[in-house]
Design a protein around this motif. Structure first.
Motif, PDB file in Angstrom:
ATOM      1  N   LEU A 126      38.124  41.489  94.639  1.00 12.38           N
ATOM      2  CA  LEU A 126      37.982  40.097  95.078  1.00 12.38           C
ATOM      3  C   LEU A 126      36.692  39.431  94.643  1.00 12.38           C
ATOM      4  O   LEU A 126      36.607  38.204  94.632  1.00 12.38           O
ATOM      5  CB  LEU A 126      38.081  40.008  96.603  1.00 12.38           C
ATOM      6  CG  LEU A 126      39.459  40.244  97.205  1.00 12.38           C
ATOM      7  CD1 LEU A 126      39.400  40.143  98.716  1.00 12.38           C
ATOM      8  CD2 LEU A 126      40.477  39.278  96.649  1.00 12.38           C
ATOM      9  N   ASP A 127      35.692  40.202  94.288  1.00 12.66           N
ATOM     10  CA  ASP A 127      34.426  39.597  93.874  1.00 12.66           C
ATOM     11  C   ASP A 127      34.368  39.336  92.371  1.00 12.66           C
ATOM     12  O   ASP A 127      33.315  39.016  91.826  1.00 12.66           O
ATOM     13  CB  ASP A 127      33.230  40.457  94.315  1.00 12.66           C
ATOM     14  CG  ASP A 127      33.223  41.849  93.700  1.00 12.66           C
ATOM     15  OD1 ASP A 127      34.203  42.236  93.025  1.00 12.66           O
ATOM     16  OD2 ASP A 127      32.227  42.570  93.916  1.00 12.66           O
ATOM     17  N   GLU A 128      35.503  39.441  91.695  1.00 17.64           N
ATOM     18  CA  GLU A 128      35.567  39.175  90.256  1.00 17.64           C
ATOM     19  C   GLU A 128      36.738  38.244  89.961  1.00 17.64           C
ATOM     20  O   GLU A 128      37.566  37.971  90.810  1.00 17.64           O
ATOM     21  CB  GLU A 128      35.748  40.482  89.476  1.00 17.64           C
ATOM     22  CG  GLU A 128      34.534  41.373  89.521  1.00 17.64           C
ATOM     23  CD  GLU A 128      34.651  42.554  88.575  1.00 17.64           C
ATOM     24  OE1 GLU A 128      35.421  42.470  87.599  1.00 17.64           O
ATOM     25  OE2 GLU A 128      33.965  43.546  88.826  1.00 17.64           O
ATOM     26  N   SER A 155      45.967  50.538  91.104  1.00 24.71           N
ATOM     27  CA  SER A 155      44.948  51.297  90.369  1.00 24.71           C
ATOM     28  C   SER A 155      45.168  51.294  88.862  1.00 24.71           C
ATOM     29  O   SER A 155      44.213  51.249  88.092  1.00 24.71           O
ATOM     30  CB  SER A 155      44.857  52.724  90.896  1.00 24.71           C
ATOM     31  OG  SER A 155      46.075  53.404  90.705  1.00 24.71           O
ATOM     32  N   GLU A 156      46.404  51.355  88.412  1.00 28.40           N
ATOM     33  CA  GLU A 156      46.651  51.349  86.969  1.00 28.40           C
ATOM     34  C   GLU A 156      46.327  49.992  86.363  1.00 28.40           C
ATOM     35  O   GLU A 156      45.916  49.895  85.228  1.00 28.40           O
ATOM     36  CB  GLU A 156      48.099  51.715  86.673  1.00 28.40           C
ATOM     37  CG  GLU A 156      48.423  53.166  86.948  1.00 28.40           C
ATOM     38  CD  GLU A 156      49.882  53.469  86.678  1.00 28.40           C
ATOM     39  OE1 GLU A 156      50.432  52.965  85.684  1.00 28.40           O
ATOM     40  OE2 GLU A 156      50.464  54.214  87.472  1.00 28.40           O
ATOM     41  N   TYR A 163      38.314  53.496  95.447  1.00 27.26           N
ATOM     42  CA  TYR A 163      37.612  53.303  96.718  1.00 27.26           C
ATOM     43  C   TYR A 163      36.452  52.320  96.565  1.00 27.26           C
ATOM     44  O   TYR A 163      36.201  51.512  97.455  1.00 27.26           O
ATOM     45  CB  TYR A 163      37.141  54.655  97.261  1.00 27.26           C
ATOM     46  CG  TYR A 163      38.308  55.548  97.576  1.00 27.26           C
ATOM     47  CD1 TYR A 163      39.074  55.334  98.718  1.00 27.26           C
ATOM     48  CD2 TYR A 163      38.672  56.567  96.705  1.00 27.26           C
ATOM     49  CE1 TYR A 163      40.166  56.131  98.991  1.00 27.26           C
ATOM     50  CE2 TYR A 163      39.770  57.369  96.975  1.00 27.26           C
ATOM     51  CZ  TYR A 163      40.514  57.152  98.118  1.00 27.26           C
ATOM     52  OH  TYR A 163      41.605  57.931  98.382  1.00 27.26           O
ATOM     53  N   GLY A 164      35.753  52.383  95.455  1.00 25.19           N
ATOM     54  CA  GLY A 164      34.684  51.414  95.195  1.00 25.19           C
ATOM     55  C   GLY A 164      35.231  49.998  95.088  1.00 25.19           C
ATOM     56  O   GLY A 164      34.647  49.049  95.614  1.00 25.19           O
ATOM     57  N   ASN A 165      36.378  49.856  94.410  1.00 23.74           N
ATOM     58  CA  ASN A 165      37.012  48.537  94.290  1.00 23.74           C
ATOM     59  C   ASN A 165      37.439  48.008  95.658  1.00 23.74           C
ATOM     60  O   ASN A 165      37.266  46.825  95.948  1.00 23.74           O
ATOM     61  CB  ASN A 165      38.226  48.611  93.360  1.00 23.74           C
ATOM     62  CG  ASN A 165      37.842  48.816  91.915  1.00 23.74           C
ATOM     63  OD1 ASN A 165      36.724  48.517  91.501  1.00 23.74           O
ATOM     64  ND2 ASN A 165      38.765  49.354  91.133  1.00 23.74           N
TER      65      ASN A 165
END
Length: 193
Positions: A126-128, A155-156, A163-165
């Motif tokens: 969400l921050d990109e 994820s793909e 988890y970082g995302n």
């Protein structure tokens, strides 16, 4: 699909992307017609999921099906990514029209790119991305939507550390929520298609 709805346990809502071909087909209509009585009996909602490069691609198409069937168990899963990727535009109008049928909402950071899903747009935290999820959340608030909001983080399609995302998306989401409380006028749509 009928067998699945008959046998599924512990599920209150099924997100359904209609994939039968170009546009909505007669088979889609017959399937929904058969599923809705089962959903009513079992207490399960169907949230139509517009999906780029599938049969039902836009919120407008999902809305037409909801109006056609006029069934309390049939609604819409609004997905910011697919709305953006399909270049539907008219966010305020789309969400206002869909509001009576909204069962859930999914959001993601995204940008138009041939490197994205279906060679249309990327799926990002969400921050990109280019899409303004803050404005989307503000419009949802103005329509009175108070249901669940999920993050699209396939994820793909996104890549990187899952988890970082997710952590970045949760942080960005909480920041947007607080900004909506502190500065609701910042999320007004002006000169937007």
């Amino acid at each position: 699909m009928h067998r699945l709805v008959e046998s599924i346990e512990g599920c209150s809502t099924i997100e359904l992307a209609l994939r039968s071909g170009e546009g909505i087909q007669d088979g889609d209509l017959h399937m929904l017609e058969a599923l809705l009585p089962v959903c009513e009996r079992r207490g399960i909602n169907i949230a139509l999921y517009p999906h780029v490069k599938y049969g039902m691609q836009t919120t407008t198409e999902a809305l037409s099906l909801c109006r056609r069937f006029s069934h309390p168990r049939l609604g819409i899963a609004f997905n910011g990514y697919h709305w953006y990727a399909m270049r539907e535009g008219h966010l305020a109008r789309r969400l206002t029209d869909a509001a009576p049928f909204l069962k859930l909402v999914n959001i993601a950071g995204c940008r138009f790119s041939p490197l994205g899903w279906g060679s249309v747009a990327t799926i990002e935290p969400l921050d990109e991305g280019e899409m303004d999820n803050f404005v989307l959340l503000g419009q949802l608030q103005r329509t009175g939507y108070a249901g669940p909001i999920g993050f699209l983080g396939w994820s793909e399609g996104m890549g990187g550390d899952v988890y970082g995302n997710l952590d970045r998306s949760v942080t960005a989401f909480r920041s947007m929520e607080q900004r909506l409380v502190d500065h609701p006028s910042w999320a007004l749509i002006t000169n937007a298609p």
